[in-house]
Design an enzyme around this catalytic site. Structure first.
Site, PDB file in Angstrom:
ATOM      1  N   GLU A  73      11.092  -2.512   4.043  1.00 38.34           N
ATOM      2  CA  GLU A  73      12.008  -1.862   3.112  1.00 38.34           C
ATOM      3  C   GLU A  73      12.702  -2.915   2.252  1.00 38.34           C
ATOM      4  OE1 GLU A  73      11.590   1.184   3.051  1.00 38.34           O
ATOM      5  OE2 GLU A  73      12.116   2.279   4.863  1.00 38.34           O
TER       6      GLU A  73
ATOM      7  N   ASN B 204      10.062   3.627  -2.953  1.00 39.44           N
ATOM      8  CA  ASN B 204      11.148   2.640  -3.083  1.00 39.44           C
ATOM      9  C   ASN B 204      10.609   1.213  -3.150  1.00 39.44           C
ATOM     10  OD1 ASN B 204      10.280   2.178  -0.501  1.00 39.44           O
ATOM     11  ND2 ASN B 204      12.297   2.286   0.464  1.00 39.44           N
TER      12      ASN B 204
ATOM     13  N   ASP C  72       1.409  -0.595  10.540  1.00 38.82           N
ATOM     14  CA  ASP C  72       2.727  -0.282  11.081  1.00 38.82           C
ATOM     15  C   ASP C  72       2.642   0.894  12.058  1.00 38.82           C
ATOM     16  OD1 ASP C  72       2.127   1.555   9.071  1.00 38.82           O
ATOM     17  OD2 ASP C  72       3.814   1.040   7.798  1.00 38.82           O
TER      18      ASP C  72
ATOM     19  N   HIS D 278       8.432  -0.125  -0.951  1.00 39.57           N
ATOM     20  CA  HIS D 278       8.087  -0.777   0.313  1.00 39.57           C
ATOM     21  C   HIS D 278       6.580  -0.948   0.447  1.00 39.57           C
ATOM     22  CE1 HIS D 278       8.074   3.212   2.899  1.00 39.57           C
ATOM     23  NE2 HIS D 278       6.872   2.971   2.449  1.00 39.57           N
TER      24      HIS D 278
HETATM   25  C1  GLP Z   1       4.576   5.148   4.767  1.00 36.01           C
HETATM   26  C2  GLP Z   1       3.795   3.936   5.257  1.00 36.01           C
HETATM   27  C3  GLP Z   1       3.386   3.056   4.120  1.00 36.01           C
HETATM   28  C4  GLP Z   1       2.748   3.876   3.024  1.00 36.01           C
HETATM   29  C5  GLP Z   1       3.763   4.849   2.506  1.00 36.01           C
HETATM   30  C6  GLP Z   1       3.246   5.675   1.334  1.00 36.01           C
HETATM   31  O1  GLP Z   1       5.920   4.892   4.592  1.00 36.01           O
HETATM   32  N1  GLP Z   1       4.504   3.178   6.230  1.00 36.01           N
HETATM   33  O2  GLP Z   1       2.499   2.067   4.590  1.00 36.01           O
HETATM   34  O3  GLP Z   1       2.298   3.051   2.001  1.00 36.01           O
HETATM   35  O4  GLP Z   1       4.089   5.706   3.573  1.00 36.01           O
HETATM   36  O5  GLP Z   1       2.664   6.841   1.806  1.00 36.01           O
HETATM   37  P1  GLP Z   1       1.790   7.810   0.936  1.00 36.01           P
HETATM   38  O6  GLP Z   1       0.498   7.100   0.733  1.00 36.01           O
HETATM   39  O7  GLP Z   1       1.636   9.026   1.800  1.00 36.01           O
HETATM   40  O8  GLP Z   1       2.534   8.057  -0.306  1.00 36.01           O
END
Ligand code: GLP
Length: 242
Positions: A139, A132, A63, A134
């Site tokens: 989302e 959440n 993303d 995702h």
């Molecule tokens: C962002 C990314 C996700 C990732 C999430 C969790 O929102 N778009 O792909 O999984 O963060 O991040 P973290 O690994 O820092 O908790």
């Protein structure tokens, strides 16, 4: 689904790196789906230690924020360049991140989806999980057959990610993300989660109902999904782990 529990995030990173090393040894031109966020960092660190030749591996990022490009410190293109391309020695020409500055983001999303297909699909998709539920920036609710597209971020996601920006107002409101259909077509999923803050989301993803209202529950439908968790992230699971 296979669940690997390791005591610490660093140990979990080594277990996850071993899975990727195994794939790349067998297929030096493997196609990896690349995740940002803090969860995969121990994996990238452990993989760097393996001194594996990753020069022919192809990569597709999950993303990107809309409105940020590779020159922006918080863009995912920049994170992937720093943590994956430079650290692990991938060829920058073989790694593609959606262009958050594309003049036509809808077209960019469609082109990105096409380039994954042209590469023969993703062999192994690295994933984190949002608190959440995702996956990437899918989302809740997101359709299980969704493709790479432009999405609006939930307020909770912008708040979670504000720690990387100067202020909440600086966190982009939209992103381009691989869809759940895109992610689900990867031949192998490798989801990494660390810490108590992810325990609830991990339990719902693994043991809750399979529903588009909780995108990470998609992993239950995947024939080859592995979760690598530290003890805190696994703490609310009932099921067996290895
Ligand atoms: C962002 C990314 C996700 C990732 C999430 C969790 O929102 N778009 O792909 O999984 O963060 O991040 P973290 O690994 O820092 O908790």
């Amino acid at each position: 689904m296979k669940i690997i529990e390791s005591g610490t995030g660093a140990e979990a990173g080594i277990r996850a790196a071993n899975l990727i090393a195994e794939l790349v040894r067998a297929t030096p031109t493997a196609v990896l789906g690349l995740a940002t966020g803090s969860s995969p960092l121990p994996l990238y660190a452990a993989l760097a230690e393996q001194n594996l030749d990753l020069g022919r591996v192809r990569g597709f990022s999950l993303d990107e924020y809309l409105g940020l490009g590779a020159a922006d410190a918080e863009s995912y293109a920049r994170v992937i360049r720093r943590e994956v391309i430079e650290r692990l020695g991938l060829d920058p020409d073989l790694v593609r991140t959606p262009d958050g500055l594309a003049p036509d983001p809808v077209q960019e999303a469609a082109d990105f989806e096409r380039s994954i297909r042209a590469a023969g699909g993703i062999d192994l998709q690295i994933l984190g999980i949002g608190s959440n539920g995702h996956l990437a920036f899918n989302e809740p609710p997101s359709a299980f057959d969704s493709r790479t597209r432009v999405v609006e971020l939930e307020p909770s996601t912008r708040e979670d990610n504000a720690r990387f920006f100067d202020s909440l107002a600086d966190v982009p409101t939209h992103a381009i993300t691989q869809g759940l259909g895109t992610i689900g077509e990867a031949r192998q999923l490798l989801l990494i989660a660390h810490g108590e803050a992810k325990a609830q989301a991990v339990a719902r993803a693994v043991e809750g109902p399979v529903t588009e209202d909780f995108p990470a529950s998609l992993i239950q439908r995947h024939p080859n999904a592995t979760l690598v968790l530290d003890a805190a992230a696994a703490s609310r699971l009932q099921c067996a782990r290895v």
